[in-house]
Design a protein around this motif. Structure first.
Motif, short mmCIF file in Angstrom:
data_model
loop_
_atom_site.label_atom_id
_atom_site.label_comp_id
_atom_site.label_asym_id
_atom_site.label_seq_id
_atom_site.Cartn_x
_atom_site.Cartn_y
_atom_site.Cartn_z
N UNK A 100 0.23 84.16 -126.38
CA UNK A 100 -0.98 84.60 -127.34
C UNK A 100 -1.86 85.53 -126.77
N UNK A 101 -1.69 86.15 -125.66
CA UNK A 101 -2.38 87.16 -125.15
C UNK A 101 -2.22 87.59 -123.62
N UNK A 102 -2.93 88.44 -123.35
CA UNK A 102 -2.48 89.01 -121.98
C UNK A 102 -1.52 89.86 -121.44
N UNK A 103 -1.11 90.24 -120.43
CA UNK A 103 0.01 90.96 -120.10
C UNK A 103 0.90 90.39 -119.02
N UNK A 104 2.16 90.52 -119.03
CA UNK A 104 2.94 90.02 -118.16
C UNK A 104 4.02 91.35 -117.79
N UNK A 105 4.26 91.55 -116.55
CA UNK A 105 5.46 92.55 -116.23
C UNK A 105 6.13 91.81 -115.12
N UNK A 106 7.48 91.94 -115.27
CA UNK A 106 8.52 91.39 -114.24
C UNK A 106 9.55 92.34 -114.18
N UNK A 107 9.81 92.88 -112.72
CA UNK A 107 10.44 94.12 -112.45
C UNK A 107 9.98 95.30 -112.95
N UNK A 108 8.71 95.32 -113.17
CA UNK A 108 8.35 96.54 -113.83
C UNK A 108 8.02 96.48 -115.49
N UNK A 109 8.59 95.62 -116.18
CA UNK A 109 8.73 95.51 -117.55
C UNK A 109 8.07 94.24 -118.05
N UNK A 110 7.74 94.50 -119.48
CA UNK A 110 7.53 93.07 -120.36
C UNK A 110 8.75 92.29 -120.29
N UNK A 111 8.44 90.93 -120.07
CA UNK A 111 9.76 90.02 -120.22
C UNK A 111 10.73 90.40 -121.48
N UNK A 112 10.04 90.81 -122.68
CA UNK A 112 10.80 90.85 -123.87
C UNK A 112 11.56 92.24 -123.58
N UNK A 113 11.19 93.21 -122.87
CA UNK A 113 11.92 94.39 -122.71
C UNK A 113 12.96 94.47 -121.74
N UNK A 114 13.06 93.34 -121.06
CA UNK A 114 14.02 93.36 -120.03
C UNK A 114 15.72 93.28 -120.60
N UNK A 115 16.42 94.51 -119.94
CA UNK A 115 17.57 94.66 -120.43
C UNK A 115 18.74 93.67 -119.92
#
Length: 283
Positions: free
Chosen positions: A53-68
């Protein structure tokens, strides 16, 4: 930076996560706290298993929803409520993993299972709790991952099984570029393997400390009421009233050892820090 969470929020009816933390390459980071404090919610946010509901997350340099899919293969996961179908065998698991992960090293996985005493033709339902836990960790680290996310991987295991899993994690970190985010209720396990800790309480990060600092510089003072009244409290962070007087958490035990030679100063440890942070009063 392998994982970064900045002001990440998740609202539930009677709980709110508000979390900031990071996991760096080459380091094992522990997340500790009571049941219901928010550890599993934080893990699921990192993995993109829940919306935030807010804030920022990056995992391996990407937002989790953008991970391929190719990105996701670089993440190994062990969740406390997850596992393989118990009617599978190790050979079955290897075949399933091969189908899902292009970089899964089937031969290495089966060899490591053999070395760990996991019989390849035996159904998982017939394994001990320790064997099931080892299987989950071995599977998580066998597809060329850069990040392991482990939620209570040693829960309910005896000391030998726990030590074997911790050795697996130490071996995994040998290349110096990977990272692990791990939770456990067994403080001694984390003290022996983690580089740093985050403590979460009621959904908020209330402490971040290097393990070496916690074990070498933190301490617990036990003083009677008269001594407490005269005590220099500039290095005291939490206080808890006891029958004998007061228990005090300090981030500078050496100051009190040098200036109050008559009082009891016990070495700090993770259990004490958790207890004092939750049960004590902040100075």
């Amino acid at each position: 930076m392998i994982v970064q969470m900045k002001d990440v929020k998740k609202h539930y009816k009677q709980f709110e996560l508000d979390c900031t933390m990071e996991i760096q390459s080459g380091r094992i980071t522990g997340l500790v706290g009571q049941n219901g404090a928010g550890k599993t919610t934080a893990f699921k946010a990192v993995l993109g298993l829940i919306s935030t509901d807010g804030g920022e997350i990056t995992v391996l340099g990407k937002n989790p929803s953008k991970l391929l899919p190719s990105d996701k293969t670089r993440i190994g996961v062990v969740l406390s409520d997850g596992g393989f179908n118990e009617y599978l065998t190790v050979k079955n698991v290897a075949s399933v993993m091969s189908a899902f992960y292009p970089d899964f090293d089937k031969m290495n996985f089966l060899q490591r299972c053999d070395r760990s005493g996991l019989q390849q033709d035996k159904k998982i339902k017939d394994y001990s709790s320790g064997m099931k836990a080892k299987l989950k960790v071995l599977a998580a680290m066998s597809h060329d991952t850069d990040l392991l996310v482990l939620d209570e991987p040693t829960a309910g295991l005896d000391v030998v099984a726990r030590d074997e899993i911790l050795d697996m994690l130490r071996d995994y970190m040998m290349d110096g570029e990977r990272g692990i985010l791990i939770s456990s209720h067994i403080a001694t396990d984390l003290e022996g393997i983690c580089d740093d800790f985050y403590m979460i309480h009621e959904g908020k990060i209330v402490l971040h400390e290097e393990t070496d600092v916690l074990l070498s510089e933190y301490g617990v003072l036990k003083v009677d009421e008269e001594t407490y009244a005269k005590l220099d409290r500039q290095y005291i962070s939490q206080v808890k009233k006891e029958t004998f007087g007061y228990r005090c958490l300090t981030k500078n035990k050496q100051f009190y050892l040098e200036n109050y030679p008559g009082i009891v100063v016990e070495n700090g440890n993770l259990d004490e820090v958790i207890l004092m942070t939750i049960k004590g009063e902040r100075i």
